[in-house]
Scaffold this motif. Structure first.
Motif, PDB file in Angstrom:
ATOM      1  N   GLY A 116      38.094  40.314  30.641  1.00  0.00           N
ATOM      2  CA  GLY A 116      38.166  38.980  30.052  1.00  0.00           C
ATOM      3  C   GLY A 116      38.061  37.916  31.130  1.00  0.00           C
ATOM      4  N   ALA A 117      39.167  37.180  31.381  1.00  0.00           N
ATOM      5  CA  ALA A 117      39.168  36.165  32.428  1.00  0.00           C
ATOM      6  C   ALA A 117      38.948  36.829  33.785  1.00  0.00           C
ATOM      7  N   GLY A 118      38.012  36.311  34.543  1.00  0.00           N
ATOM      8  CA  GLY A 118      37.732  36.877  35.861  1.00  0.00           C
ATOM      9  C   GLY A 118      37.049  38.231  35.832  1.00  0.00           C
ATOM     10  N   ALA A 119      36.315  38.531  34.745  1.00  0.00           N
ATOM     11  CA  ALA A 119      35.692  39.848  34.621  1.00  0.00           C
ATOM     12  C   ALA A 119      34.686  40.114  35.728  1.00  0.00           C
ATOM     13  N   LEU A 120      33.833  39.141  36.038  1.00  0.00           N
ATOM     14  CA  LEU A 120      32.830  39.357  37.074  1.00  0.00           C
ATOM     15  C   LEU A 120      33.481  39.621  38.429  1.00  0.00           C
ATOM     16  N   GLU A 121      34.544  38.905  38.723  1.00  0.00           N
ATOM     17  CA  GLU A 121      35.264  39.126  39.977  1.00  0.00           C
ATOM     18  C   GLU A 121      35.878  40.528  40.006  1.00  0.00           C
ATOM     19  N   ALA A 122      36.353  40.992  38.838  1.00  0.00           N
ATOM     20  CA  ALA A 122      36.927  42.337  38.769  1.00  0.00           C
ATOM     21  C   ALA A 122      35.871  43.408  39.003  1.00  0.00           C
ATOM     22  N   TYR A 123      34.673  43.207  38.447  1.00  0.00           N
ATOM     23  CA  TYR A 123      33.578  44.140  38.720  1.00  0.00           C
ATOM     24  C   TYR A 123      33.223  44.130  40.211  1.00  0.00           C
ATOM     25  N   GLU A 124      33.124  42.929  40.774  1.00  0.00           N
ATOM     26  CA  GLU A 124      32.751  42.822  42.184  1.00  0.00           C
ATOM     27  C   GLU A 124      33.784  43.499  43.080  1.00  0.00           C
TER      28      GLU A 124
ATOM     29  N   HIS B 151      32.173  50.539  48.100  1.00  0.00           N
ATOM     30  CA  HIS B 151      31.258  50.438  49.239  1.00  0.00           C
ATOM     31  C   HIS B 151      32.009  50.721  50.533  1.00  0.00           C
ATOM     32  N   GLU B 152      33.187  50.141  50.673  1.00  0.00           N
ATOM     33  CA  GLU B 152      33.981  50.359  51.882  1.00  0.00           C
ATOM     34  C   GLU B 152      34.395  51.817  52.004  1.00  0.00           C
ATOM     35  N   ALA B 153      34.689  52.455  50.875  1.00  0.00           N
ATOM     36  CA  ALA B 153      35.130  53.852  50.893  1.00  0.00           C
ATOM     37  C   ALA B 153      33.972  54.831  50.998  1.00  0.00           C
ATOM     38  N   GLY B 154      32.734  54.351  50.806  1.00  0.00           N
ATOM     39  CA  GLY B 154      31.589  55.251  50.794  1.00  0.00           C
ATOM     40  C   GLY B 154      31.575  56.154  49.585  1.00  0.00           C
ATOM     41  N   CYS B 155      32.050  55.645  48.461  1.00  0.00           N
ATOM     42  CA  CYS B 155      32.238  56.456  47.256  1.00  0.00           C
ATOM     43  C   CYS B 155      31.311  55.973  46.139  1.00  0.00           C
ATOM     44  N   ALA B 156      30.752  56.916  45.393  1.00  0.00           N
ATOM     45  CA  ALA B 156      29.960  56.565  44.219  1.00  0.00           C
ATOM     46  C   ALA B 156      30.842  55.900  43.172  1.00  0.00           C
ATOM     47  N   LEU B 157      30.262  54.965  42.431  1.00  0.00           N
ATOM     48  CA  LEU B 157      30.999  54.177  41.445  1.00  0.00           C
ATOM     49  C   LEU B 157      30.378  54.341  40.070  1.00  0.00           C
ATOM     50  N   HIS B 158      31.217  54.645  39.087  1.00  0.00           N
ATOM     51  CA  HIS B 158      30.781  54.673  37.689  1.00  0.00           C
ATOM     52  C   HIS B 158      31.719  53.770  36.900  1.00  0.00           C
ATOM     53  N   LEU B 159      31.177  52.684  36.361  1.00  0.00           N
ATOM     54  CA  LEU B 159      31.985  51.670  35.687  1.00  0.00           C
ATOM     55  C   LEU B 159      32.231  52.077  34.240  1.00  0.00           C
ATOM     56  N   ALA B 160      33.509  52.206  33.889  1.00  0.00           N
ATOM     57  CA  ALA B 160      33.887  52.654  32.554  1.00  0.00           C
ATOM     58  C   ALA B 160      33.719  51.532  31.541  1.00  0.00           C
ATOM     59  N   HIS B 161      33.220  51.910  30.346  1.00  0.00           N
ATOM     60  CA  HIS B 161      33.003  50.967  29.246  1.00  0.00           C
ATOM     61  C   HIS B 161      32.713  49.572  29.786  1.00  0.00           C
ATOM     62  N   ALA B 162      31.558  49.457  30.421  1.00  0.00           N
ATOM     63  CA  ALA B 162      31.202  48.254  31.169  1.00  0.00           C
ATOM     64  C   ALA B 162      30.772  47.145  30.213  1.00  0.00           C
ATOM     65  N   THR B 163      31.736  46.354  29.795  1.00  0.00           N
ATOM     66  CA  THR B 163      31.479  45.293  28.837  1.00  0.00           C
ATOM     67  C   THR B 163      31.900  43.942  29.403  1.00  0.00           C
ATOM     68  N   MET B 164      31.505  42.896  28.693  1.00  0.00           N
ATOM     69  CA  MET B 164      31.941  41.530  28.991  1.00  0.00           C
ATOM     70  C   MET B 164      32.467  40.962  27.680  1.00  0.00           C
ATOM     71  N   ASN B 165      33.794  40.874  27.564  1.00  0.00           N
ATOM     72  CA  ASN B 165      34.420  40.546  26.290  1.00  0.00           C
ATOM     73  C   ASN B 165      35.156  39.208  26.305  1.00  0.00           C
ATOM     74  N   PHE B 166      35.642  38.847  25.139  1.00  0.00           N
ATOM     75  CA  PHE B 166      36.386  37.608  24.898  1.00  0.00           C
ATOM     76  C   PHE B 166      35.440  36.409  24.982  1.00  0.00           C
TER      77      PHE B 166
END
Length: 646
Positions: free
Chosen positions: A341-349, A356-371
């Motif tokens: 919700g509020a600050g969603a883009l910042e949370a994704y970033e 990226h810092e950990a060198g780990c693959a990322l899979h975003l769960a139920h990647a939505t933009m709500n509210f």
């Protein structure tokens, strides 16, 4: 689990009329076409040289090994998209098919000496790569695809034949975000997912599940996620480790294959309880050992629920350290991040930067933009991801094709109200002064449990209760129930939280169709139901996600082509899981397949009747064994734990 918003915190578009399509269970990704080997030559290669061909009818399947299928780690050669492109395949066979008698999708036993255990004949193959569909026979022997004979040559023969004319054969669909952790043990037939064509689920989502645990944390977790899985009173919890849970699945048997993510919230609870504070160095080291043990025992990665306690109490530095362990085992991190919700883009970033810092693959769960604050902002999320992908990041995501989300009512509470676990939360709700503070945060300030957005009670629909005496609330919004009682909505919500002991589930109507469609088009998108099977009126996504993609978003709306959609639901998901022999219709691959009618496939589930099964999916095979046959569930339990080998 709270797919869309995860508010749990405490908690004819192909340009032709297709015929039969063969595809692996849905994994739809944008693969370049992967050609398969010569169908005729494959037969001799795949038969054991010491096993002479039996005459007459043969058994349709051979039981898989007791240990179940294994998921071997690929050498990490670049990013997820590089894996999707894959190595060069073998040339497509130049066999063929001819018209057959019998109704489309009909299973029959031809006379004469068979070549294979089962043949799906004259189907339209949608192979999971995203490449063009084609007509072919697909032959199955000993649980694997043994031959693919394209139209125009000699067709394949089998002990049994499924007439595929007018149907598609595809890889079995992969549900990248499932909450069936106890359902697979409680009801191994698992018809809700099997009937959709799903052949593999990824469990252990949103940072809370039942391994690893000790006796104390097991009871706390059972209480915390009762709304997801029930309280587990009908389950013999005879495991405590990730390996023990996967072994239990193998011993008992289930309809579908299952992979598992290590739940970071459960790990934190086991290492340091339900405390809202930074972890000490020793506690971080303990958590890292638990994650390493889980990966060694077969987990494919780690999940988080960063609007759910206690996982949300973790700092970025703590999460980064755990992701380094996951990366060392070539796994992936699957966060339900800190806000949809509020600050969603910042949370994704934040998640992109952290991995990226950990060198780990990322899979975003139920990647939505709500509210309301995120209406029309789906393209902003995709632009963020495209920049990261262009820089070499290894990112994928999943969504479900609906606008409402689903979680628990307790998820709406501010995080501090849930510190200490369910009993501590109930004690705070019993205190009038604390309750008044909770109300102020939820209704005016915006609780972190509700993604920083002031709650809208007319958007919160009660979908299930643990206490049957509270059933009158189910199917109504909190605002509607409050109006019937002549009281304020918070009073109604407070009563439900207390009387149902935090066990109520909700639908939260806060999504946007334009965001749903924009995100599902992206090249790293996969499908995940986020399906919660509990409650009198569960979200229809639990019973309808995959046919909803095919029926509504492919056939009716044309948002995706059939080949694209199948790739998203099959090949792309398999690439993220680094599955070497699933997700494509290709010789030598496991025969996890779905047969569906592209003209009639549709989700039967609705918000009014959420447990209605889909239509247009007559056959589902796992290891060549029929889990769904002629549209009905069989008694076959072909599923096993799919493990990543250390």
């Amino acid at each position: 689990m709270a797919g869309f918003a995860g508010c749990f915190r405490g908690w004819g578009c192909c340009g032709f009329r297709p015929h039969l399509f063969l595809t692996p269970a849905f994994f739809i990704w944008g693969f370049a076409p992967f050609p398969v080997g010569l169908a005729g030559r494959a037969l001799g290669r795949l038969r054991p040289p010491t096993a002479p061909r039996q005459k007459g009818l043969r058994p349709l399947w051979t039981p898989p090994p007791v240990s179940g299928p294994t998921l071997k780690s690929f050498p990490r050669e670049g990013t997820f998209e590089a894996v999707l492109r894959g190595p060069p395949g073998r040339g497509v066979g130049e066999g063929g098919t001819s018209a057959l008698d019998g109704a489309a999708g009909e299973l029959h036993h031809p006379k004469g000496e068979p070549d294979m255990d089962l043949v799906i004949r004259e189907a339209t193959v949608v192979d999971g790569t995203g490449g063009p569909a084609y007509k072919a026979d697909v032959g199955i022997e000993d649980g694997r695809i043994a031959g693919i004979a394209r139209e125009g040559g000699e067709r394949l023969g089998g002990a049994r034949v499924i007439e595929g004319d007018g149907h598609v054969v595809a890889p079995g669909f992969i549900d990248m975000h499932a909450h069936s952790d106890l359902a697979v043990l409680r009801d191994p037939s698992h018809e809700a997912k099997a009937a959709q064509g799903v052949t593999l689920e990824v469990l252990g989502q949103d940072g809370l599940s039942y391994a690893p645990v000790d006796d104390a944390t097991r009871e706390a977790i059972r209480s915390a996620i009762t709304g997801w899985n029930g309280d587990g009173g009908d389950i013999d919890f005879d495991w405590s480790t990730v390996g023990g849970y996967l072994d239990r699945i193998d011993r008992q048997g289930t309809a579908l294959n299952a992979a598992y993510l290590i739940p970071q919230g459960s790990v934190r609870m086991l290492a340091m309880g339900w405390a809202d504070r930074p972890a000490t160095g020793d506690e971080v080291a303990h958590m890292k050992r638990l994650v390493a043990e889980g990966m060694e025992q077969g987990a494919v990665g780690m999940s988080s629920g960063l609007t759910y306690t206690p996982g949300m109490y973790a700092s970025d530095s703590e999460l980064t350290e755990l992701c380094r362990v996951v990366a060392a085992y070539d796994g992936y991190y699957c966060p339900h991040h800190r806000s949809y919700g509020a600050g969603a883009l910042e949370a994704y970033e934040e998640m992109v930067t952290l991995t990226h810092e950990a060198g780990c693959a990322l899979h975003l769960a139920h990647a939505t933009m709500n509210f309301g604050v995120n209406k029309g902002k789906g393209p902003d999320l995709l632009a963020l991801l495209d920049r990261a992908l262009a820089g070499g990041a290894d990112i994928s995501l999943d969504t479900y094709p609906y606008t409402p989300g689903c979680t628990t009512l307790a998820a709406m509470l501010p995080s501090w109200a849930n510190e200490g676990g369910p009993e501590a939360a109930l004690a705070r709700l019993a205190d009038p002064v604390t309750t008044a503070r909770i109300r102020q945060v939820m209704e005016v300030e915006g609780a972190d449990g509700c993604h920083g957005v002031p709650i809208e009670w007319d958007a919160i629909e009660i979908s299930g209760v643990s206490d049957p005496s509270l059933a009158e609330y189910v199917g109504r919004t909190v605002a509607a129930s409050a109006a019937l009682r002549g009281e304020e909505p918070f009073t109604t919500a407070h009563r439900l939280l207390v009387e149902d002991r935090l066990g109520s589930t909700i639908l939260q109507h806060v999504g946007h169709e334009e965001n749903v469609q924009a995100i599902m088009r992206h090249r790293v998108h996969t499908g995940g139901s986020d399906g919660i099977l509990q409650g009198d009126k569960p979200h229809p996504r639990a019973y309808g996600t995959f046919p909803q993609y095919l029926g509504r978003y492919v056939r009716e709306l044309g948002v995706l082509s059939l080949e694209e959609c199948v790739a998203h639901l099959t090949g792309r998901a398999a690439a993220r899981l680094r599955l070497k022999d699933r997700g494509l219709v290709r010789e030598g691959y496991r025969a996890d397949l779905v047969v569906f009618d592209p003209e009639t496939v549709a989700a039967g589930s609705t918000f009014e009747k959420p447990r209605t099964l889909p239509t247009g999916i007559p056959h589902v095979l796992i290891d060549g064994r029929p889990v769904i046959e002629d549209g009905a569930r069989t008694d076959v339990l072909a599923g096993r734990a799919v493990r990543r080998e250390p």
